[in-house]
Scaffold this motif. Structure first.
Motif, PDB file in Angstrom:
ATOM      1  N   ILE A   2       0.855  -1.296   0.171  1.00 12.43           N
ATOM      2  CA  ILE A   2       0.084   0.029   0.003  1.00 12.43           C
ATOM      3  C   ILE A   2       0.897   1.265   0.120  1.00 12.43           C
ATOM      4  CG2 ILE A   2      -1.815   1.197   1.327  1.00 12.43           C
ATOM      5  CD1 ILE A   2      -2.810  -1.213   2.231  1.00 12.43           C
ATOM      6  N   ILE A   3       1.742   1.390   1.038  1.00 11.20           N
ATOM      7  CA  ILE A   3       2.664   2.509   0.877  1.00 11.20           C
ATOM      8  C   ILE A   3       3.366   2.647  -0.399  1.00 11.20           C
ATOM      9  CG2 ILE A   3       4.937   3.292   1.964  1.00 11.20           C
ATOM     10  CD1 ILE A   3       3.934   1.689   4.474  1.00 11.20           C
ATOM     11  N   GLY A   4       3.776   1.656  -1.200  1.00 10.93           N
ATOM     12  CA  GLY A   4       4.564   1.920  -2.321  1.00 10.93           C
ATOM     13  C   GLY A   4       3.537   2.515  -3.594  1.00 10.93           C
ATOM     14  N   ALA A   5       2.382   2.208  -3.184  1.00  4.76           N
ATOM     15  CA  ALA A   5       1.321   2.846  -4.251  1.00  4.76           C
ATOM     16  C   ALA A   5       0.820   4.285  -4.201  1.00  4.76           C
ATOM     17  CB  ALA A   5       0.059   1.679  -4.160  1.00  4.76           C
ATOM     18  N   VAL A   6       1.126   4.518  -2.656  1.00  4.50           N
ATOM     19  CA  VAL A   6       0.463   6.018  -2.487  1.00  4.50           C
ATOM     20  C   VAL A   6       1.112   6.895  -1.855  1.00  4.50           C
ATOM     21  CG1 VAL A   6      -1.688   4.750  -2.016  1.00  4.50           C
ATOM     22  CG2 VAL A   6      -0.046   5.344   0.108  1.00  4.50           C
ATOM     23  N   ILE A  48       9.694  -6.234   0.226  1.00  2.00           N
ATOM     24  CA  ILE A  48      10.727  -5.508   0.567  1.00  2.00           C
ATOM     25  C   ILE A  48      10.976  -4.110   0.483  1.00  2.00           C
ATOM     26  CG2 ILE A  48      12.554  -6.199  -0.970  1.00  2.00           C
ATOM     27  CD1 ILE A  48      14.687  -6.500   0.938  1.00  2.00           C
ATOM     28  N   ALA A  49      11.201  -3.298   1.383  1.00  2.00           N
ATOM     29  CA  ALA A  49      11.392  -1.729   1.075  1.00  2.00           C
ATOM     30  C   ALA A  49      12.930  -1.434   1.410  1.00  2.00           C
ATOM     31  CB  ALA A  49      10.761  -0.999   2.135  1.00  2.00           C
ATOM     32  N   LEU A  50      13.660  -1.227   0.318  1.00  3.88           N
ATOM     33  CA  LEU A  50      14.954  -0.867   0.298  1.00  3.88           C
ATOM     34  C   LEU A  50      15.389   0.521   0.785  1.00  3.88           C
ATOM     35  CD1 LEU A  50      15.697  -2.815  -2.874  1.00  3.88           C
ATOM     36  CD2 LEU A  50      16.352  -3.458  -0.700  1.00  3.88           C
ATOM     37  N   PRO A  51      16.533   0.768   1.202  1.00  9.23           N
ATOM     38  CA  PRO A  51      16.877   2.249   1.690  1.00  9.23           C
ATOM     39  C   PRO A  51      16.443   3.199   0.557  1.00  9.23           C
ATOM     40  CG  PRO A  51      18.641   0.580   1.978  1.00  9.23           C
ATOM     41  CD  PRO A  51      17.764  -0.089   0.997  1.00  9.23           C
ATOM     42  N   PHE A  52      15.960   4.178   0.849  1.00 16.39           N
ATOM     43  CA  PHE A  52      15.997   4.834   2.537  1.00 16.39           C
ATOM     44  C   PHE A  52      14.535   5.403   2.742  1.00 16.39           C
ATOM     45  CE2 PHE A  52      20.413   6.230   1.702  1.00 16.39           C
ATOM     46  CZ  PHE A  52      21.056   5.599   3.041  1.00 16.39           C
ATOM     47  N   HIS A  53      13.589   4.550   2.300  1.00 20.05           N
ATOM     48  CA  HIS A  53      12.056   4.855   2.454  1.00 20.05           C
ATOM     49  C   HIS A  53      11.045   3.676   2.547  1.00 20.05           C
ATOM     50  CE1 HIS A  53       8.206   7.217   2.819  1.00 20.05           C
ATOM     51  NE2 HIS A  53       8.995   7.750   3.072  1.00 20.05           N
ATOM     52  N   PRO A  54      10.127   3.461   3.496  1.00 12.98           N
ATOM     53  CA  PRO A  54       9.558   2.390   3.266  1.00 12.98           C
ATOM     54  C   PRO A  54       8.491   2.367   1.932  1.00 12.98           C
ATOM     55  CG  PRO A  54       9.082   3.469   5.367  1.00 12.98           C
ATOM     56  CD  PRO A  54       9.863   4.435   4.497  1.00 12.98           C
ATOM     57  N   SER A  55       8.486   3.205   0.849  1.00 12.26           N
ATOM     58  CA  SER A  55       7.769   3.454  -0.173  1.00 12.26           C
ATOM     59  C   SER A  55       8.729   2.864  -1.188  1.00 12.26           C
ATOM     60  CB  SER A  55       7.518   4.884  -0.449  1.00 12.26           C
ATOM     61  OG  SER A  55       8.456   5.687  -0.788  1.00 12.26           O
ATOM     62  N   ASN A  56      10.098   2.683  -0.887  1.00 11.10           N
ATOM     63  CA  ASN A  56      10.861   2.141  -2.215  1.00 11.10           C
ATOM     64  C   ASN A  56      10.876   0.433  -2.145  1.00 11.10           C
ATOM     65  OD1 ASN A  56      12.945   2.081  -3.913  1.00 11.10           O
ATOM     66  ND2 ASN A  56      14.399   2.123  -2.386  1.00 11.10           N
ATOM     67  N   LYS A  61       4.328   8.393  -2.780  1.00 11.00           N
ATOM     68  CA  LYS A  61       5.146   9.341  -3.504  1.00 11.00           C
ATOM     69  C   LYS A  61       4.136  10.185  -4.380  1.00 11.00           C
ATOM     70  CE  LYS A  61       8.967   6.159  -4.246  1.00 11.00           C
ATOM     71  NZ  LYS A  61       9.718   5.497  -5.019  1.00 11.00           N
ATOM     72  N   ASN A  62       2.808   9.767  -4.670  1.00  6.51           N
ATOM     73  CA  ASN A  62       2.007  10.483  -5.298  1.00  6.51           C
ATOM     74  C   ASN A  62       1.015  11.323  -4.435  1.00  6.51           C
ATOM     75  OD1 ASN A  62       0.349   8.386  -4.459  1.00  6.51           O
ATOM     76  ND2 ASN A  62      -0.266   7.898  -6.395  1.00  6.51           N
ATOM     77  N   GLY A  63       1.161  11.267  -3.040  1.00  9.08           N
ATOM     78  CA  GLY A  63       0.471  11.774  -2.115  1.00  9.08           C
ATOM     79  C   GLY A  63      -1.199  11.562  -1.779  1.00  9.08           C
ATOM     80  N   PHE A  64      -1.376  10.259  -2.422  1.00 11.00           N
ATOM     81  CA  PHE A  64      -2.586  10.009  -2.535  1.00 11.00           C
ATOM     82  C   PHE A  64      -3.622  10.204  -1.484  1.00 11.00           C
ATOM     83  CE2 PHE A  64      -6.381   6.901  -3.405  1.00 11.00           C
ATOM     84  CZ  PHE A  64      -6.770   7.454  -4.497  1.00 11.00           C
ATOM     85  N   VAL A  65      -2.841   9.670  -0.284  1.00 10.89           N
ATOM     86  CA  VAL A  65      -3.730  10.043   1.159  1.00 10.89           C
ATOM     87  C   VAL A  65      -3.068  10.999   2.058  1.00 10.89           C
ATOM     88  CG1 VAL A  65      -4.421   7.543   0.999  1.00 10.89           C
ATOM     89  CG2 VAL A  65      -2.452   8.055   2.215  1.00 10.89           C
ATOM     90  N   LYS A  66      -2.138  11.658   1.626  1.00 11.07           N
ATOM     91  CA  LYS A  66      -1.405  12.767   2.429  1.00 11.07           C
ATOM     92  C   LYS A  66      -2.629  13.585   3.130  1.00 11.07           C
ATOM     93  CE  LYS A  66       1.436  16.784   2.885  1.00 11.07           C
ATOM     94  NZ  LYS A  66       2.492  17.601   1.996  1.00 11.07           N
ATOM     95  N   ASN A  67      -2.679  13.692   4.526  1.00 14.94           N
ATOM     96  CA  ASN A  67      -3.346  14.256   5.335  1.00 14.94           C
ATOM     97  C   ASN A  67      -4.961  13.849   5.454  1.00 14.94           C
ATOM     98  OD1 ASN A  67      -1.396  15.763   6.526  1.00 14.94           O
ATOM     99  ND2 ASN A  67      -1.528  17.264   5.078  1.00 14.94           N
ATOM    100  N   LYS A  68      -5.203  12.640   5.229  1.00  9.74           N
ATOM    101  CA  LYS A  68      -6.449  12.023   4.930  1.00  9.74           C
ATOM    102  C   LYS A  68      -6.584  11.141   5.849  1.00  9.74           C
ATOM    103  CE  LYS A  68      -6.407  13.296   0.033  1.00  9.74           C
ATOM    104  NZ  LYS A  68      -6.360  12.889  -1.484  1.00  9.74           N
ATOM    105  N   VAL A  69      -7.978  10.378   5.821  1.00 14.94           N
ATOM    106  CA  VAL A  69      -8.189   9.324   6.905  1.00 14.94           C
ATOM    107  C   VAL A  69      -8.064   8.055   5.875  1.00 14.94           C
ATOM    108  CG1 VAL A  69     -10.066   8.357   8.401  1.00 14.94           C
ATOM    109  CG2 VAL A  69      -9.646  10.885   8.297  1.00 14.94           C
ATOM    110  N   MET A  70      -7.752   7.140   6.403  1.00 12.95           N
ATOM    111  CA  MET A  70      -7.775   5.731   5.633  1.00 12.95           C
ATOM    112  C   MET A  70      -8.722   5.016   6.405  1.00 12.95           C
ATOM    113  SD  MET A  70      -3.763   5.396   4.727  1.00 12.95           S
ATOM    114  CE  MET A  70      -4.079   3.714   3.801  1.00 12.95           C
TER     115      MET A  70
END
Length: 777
Positions: A226-230, A318-326, A232-241
């Motif tokens: 989920i993190i990888g999908a949302v 697997i999330a590689l360095p340096f972010h959980p979205s990688n 970098k594009n700010g899909f849920v930034k400051n929103k409620v999931m």
């Protein structure tokens, strides 16, 4: 596996997610609804606004929102939570702001400064301060090693329909029907003095789960997908999931919590899940059946966007360095190890300030093309859950982690969980395989404890893999790498001698183990003081605990040195103020400030302190009724402000493209403030948390145009005229003029969008403490 729906959708009866309802019409919509096994609709929903009120989140927020409007929240939380990196500063600030009692339950855990990483008595001194504060003001105190903060709150404070505010970014209890919000300490102070948490209306995004995970798939796999999908594009930034759909029922509660805690890494505001019989059983096991109630969306609920997750298609990630979205699938990484790890190394080179440092990840590839790992960690609120540790033990039972370089450490999230894991044989199986089982501690998540060797490669079921989060010090030539994985695949890697391995290989070994809980352990050690405040209890101050230095109100004009210019795409709070070994200093603002930006810009502190020294000279002269002299006078003359010395404060500012990703720690802002920081310049703020921290410490969160980025040079000055008047008037934009050899006379525009009346009042006062002190006069 993951599909994003950017436009709004309807969810009917909690089961059928339907797009383009008005466009499709009743007949087509009913075909989809009937395909989901539901009765057809008699008519389409009349309006979206009413249906938007049918989400779980909307109903919980409405019950806590005292603003009287749906568009601007003023929230009163049910309880608060802090750990020993943050609670000393929060309580000191609350005392200075007029607090006499904790008005709502406030739990203080001791899971960050549990190890005496820097020697001396300061960690335990903080703990004694916390216990004395719990006794004096009526709080809950959880001793060190007994539980990590979020494990304890899940076990003992969560409840369906509640809202909890915590001074840790991973304050997430949505799987238990509790909306958790992670913020900087000043937001907790507001609650402690009877104020509200203010936030504009947040969109609600449906996370629609279908299917069930395959054997070997764990919560971290789903979360990373989920993190990888949302992110970098700010899909849920400051929103409620809001997690809904038939797939929710196919997940154990601890599995849900493992996904939920990682929603922080999407940059969302908070999260919540629909609840069911499994959640009811969880609360019954915990001796709190009254905390349960069924939470479901209305028969027709409108969501502003949606994320569709097919659980049966999620693979080990697997999330590689340096972010959980990688993120990559482990299968993909093992098939293309050199290509992918080379790409990560090149990306790291652009992020690390020392160009001579290299991750050397490609050196982990053996001649046979296998990736060798040096260390595995399963820990904290995300990794150390009962289910995760059980699964790791099932994979490793009868095996061995080997006696070479690879090591495995496991930290169950709480002592009650540890006791049950001992009872069902999981701890024994892990220890017999060569794993080291440790007490409840958050250290591996923020860089304290279990730091791998230089150029080591660590796989972790923790929450973050930002630079330095594993404890390395790039500024001193020390660098290691962390990848995030699920506990199951970490155990699979351990069982395979440290060769990176997907848990699907061991899926047939995994089976459910009955979840149990021993709450009596808490009754024996936790101090339960809510409602029992004792004014006769003196606060116990250790020698390292220091009050906040005096902060002055906003001046009419600001003359600011560009103390640091950071052009990375994102700047984390760990880079603004390092985690790890500095955590023990967080009760001493001035000592901690010496480490500000130390791993990103080692020259920052010197530049900021030089500007602060000029301000000290200016203020002393003005207050003494004598002319400003020396270097301060020269600076004011060069800026054309010699005749306005009394109205022009000298300070510092940093520029970063997108600062504030990551932790809620207020010290990322307050450390700048105690060094004379007056503002931040940014093209965008990564999180609401960091922007709030700036405001609460009296620092103006300016927005700059990307075209102005090249105008900013570290060490140069700029002048902002009439800034106090602009803040007072409600202006959303001011002009500034650059001063100095590189930017002489250049003008820029500084925007201040979205500042509320209270935000402006706090900035004018100089900080939240001053604001409250002024009100109490």
């Amino acid at each position: 596996m993951i599909r994003l729906i950017e436009k709004g959708v309807y969810l009917f009866n909690g089961n059928a997610l339907v797009e383009d309802v008005e466009k499709k019409g009743l007949t087509a919509v009913n075909e989809e609804i009937q395909a989901a096994g539901m009765k057809p609709l008699e008519r389409l929903p009349e309006d979206r606004e009413s249906a938007a009120g049918g989400t779980i989140a909307a109903n919980i927020i409405a019950a806590h929102n005292v603003s009287g409007t749906k568009n601007n929240y003023r929230i009163r939380f049910d309880s608060l939570a802090s750990h020993d990196i943050t609670y000393v500063g929060i309580i000191q600030t609350a005392i200075a702001s007029g607090m006499k009692r904790f008005p709502i339950p406030y739990v203080m855990t001791n899971c960050h400064n549990s190890l005496c990483a820097v020697g001396g008595t300061i960690n335990e001194d903080d703990h004694l301060f916390g216990l004395s504060a719990a006794k004096r003001y009526g709080g809950e105190f959880v001793p060190a090693h007994l539980a990590v903060i979020h494990s304890y709150v899940r076990e003992m404070m969560s409840g369906c329909g509640r809202m909890i505010l915590g001074s840790d970014s991973h304050t997430r209890y949505g799987a238990l029907g509790t909306m958790g919000v992670g913020e900087g300490g000043p937001e907790l102070v507001k609650q402690l003095v009877g104020r509200t948490y203010d936030f504009p209306r947040a969109d609600v995004v449906a996370v629609y789960l279908t299917g069930a995970p395959r054997p070997g798939i764990g919560p971290q796999d789903v979360a990373l997908a989920i993190i990888g999908a949302v992110f970098k594009n700010g899909f849920v930034k400051n929103k409620v999931m809001e997690f809904v759909g038939p797939g929710v029922s196919n997940l154990p509660v601890e599995f849900r919590s493992g996904i939920d805690v990682m929603t922080t890494e999407t940059a969302c505001w908070t999260s919540v899940w629909r609840t069911d019989e499994r959640v009811e059983e969880y609360f019954h096991i915990h001796g709190r059946p009254e905390a349960y109630k069924r939470l479901e969306p209305a028969a027709a609920a409108w969501y502003d966007a949606a994320i569709v997750v097919e659980l049966d298609k999620v693979k080990p990630m697997i999330a590689l360095p340096f972010h959980p979205s990688n993120v990559y699938t482990i299968e993909e990484l093992n098939a293309n190890p050199y290509e992918i790890l080379k790409r990560v190394e090149e990306d790291a080179r652009s992020k690390l300030e020392n160009p001579e440092l290299k991750l050397n990840l490609t050196e982990k590839i053996s001649k046979e093309g296998k990736i060798r790992v040096d260390q595995g960690i399963i820990a904290g609120c995300s990794g150390g859950t009962f289910d995760n540790v059980v699964a790791a033990a099932q994979i490793l039972r009868g095996g061995s982690v080997g006696n070479g370089e690879f090591s495995l450490s496991v930290y169950p999230g709480s002592q009650p969980a540890m006791l049950e894991l001992i009872g069902n044989g999981s701890v024994g199986a892990l220890m017999e395989a060569g794993a080291v089982v440790k007490t409840a501690f958050c250290g591996p998540c923020f860089g304290a404890g279990d730091t791998p060797s230089n150029h080591g490669f660590s796989i972790r079921h923790t929450t973050r893999n930002f630079p330095n989060r594993e404890g390395s010090k790039p500024g001193e030539g020390q660098i290691s790498s962390v990848a995030l994985m699920d506990a199951r695949s970490i155990a699979a890697t351990a069982a395979n001698g440290g060769v990176l391995t997907s848990a699907e290989r061991y899926g047939e070994l995994l089976h459910d183990e009955p979840y149990k809980f021993r709450g009596d352990l808490y009754e024996k050690k936790v101090y339960h003081g809510f409602g029992k405040a004792d004014d006769s209890q003196e606060l116990i101050y250790g020698p390292n605990i220091r009050p906040w230095p005096k902060v002055y109100p906003l001046a009419d004009n600001l003359l600011l040195k560009m103390a640091s210019v950071i052009t990375d795409p994102v700047t984390t709070t760990d880079e603004l103020i390092p985690s790890g070994e500095t955590s023990s200093l967080r009760s001493n603002p001035l000592k901690l400030a010496e480490f500000a930006l130390s791993r990103k810009d080692p020259l920052y502190v010197g530049r900021a302190k030089a500007a602060q020294a000029l301000e000290d000279d200016r203020r002393a002269a003005v207050e003494g009724g004598v002319p400003v002299r020396g270097e301060a006078e020269k600076l004011l003359v060069s800026a054309g402000m010699a005749d306005s010395a009394a109205q022009t404060a000298i300070g510092s500012v940093i520029f970063a493209v997108k600062p504030g990703d990551g932790s809620a720690r207020e010290q990322a802002a307050s450390s700048q403030r105690v060094l004379g920081g007056q503002a931040n310049f940014a093209e965008e703020y990564a999180t609401k948390r960091y922007r709030s921290n700036l405001i609460n410490w009296g620092m103006i969160p300016f927005i700059t145009d990307s075209a102005d980025r090249d105008k900013f040079k570290a060490g140069e000055w700029l002048l902002i005229l009439d800034i106090r008047a602009a803040i007072e008037s409600g202006a959303e934009e001011v002009g500034a003029r650059l001063i100095g050899p590189g930017g002489e006379g250049k003008k820029i525009s500084l925007k201040m969008p979205g500042l509320t009346k209270d935000d402006r009042a706090i900035i004018l006062a100089g900080c939240l403490m001053n604001f409250y002190a002024n009100e109490n006069k």
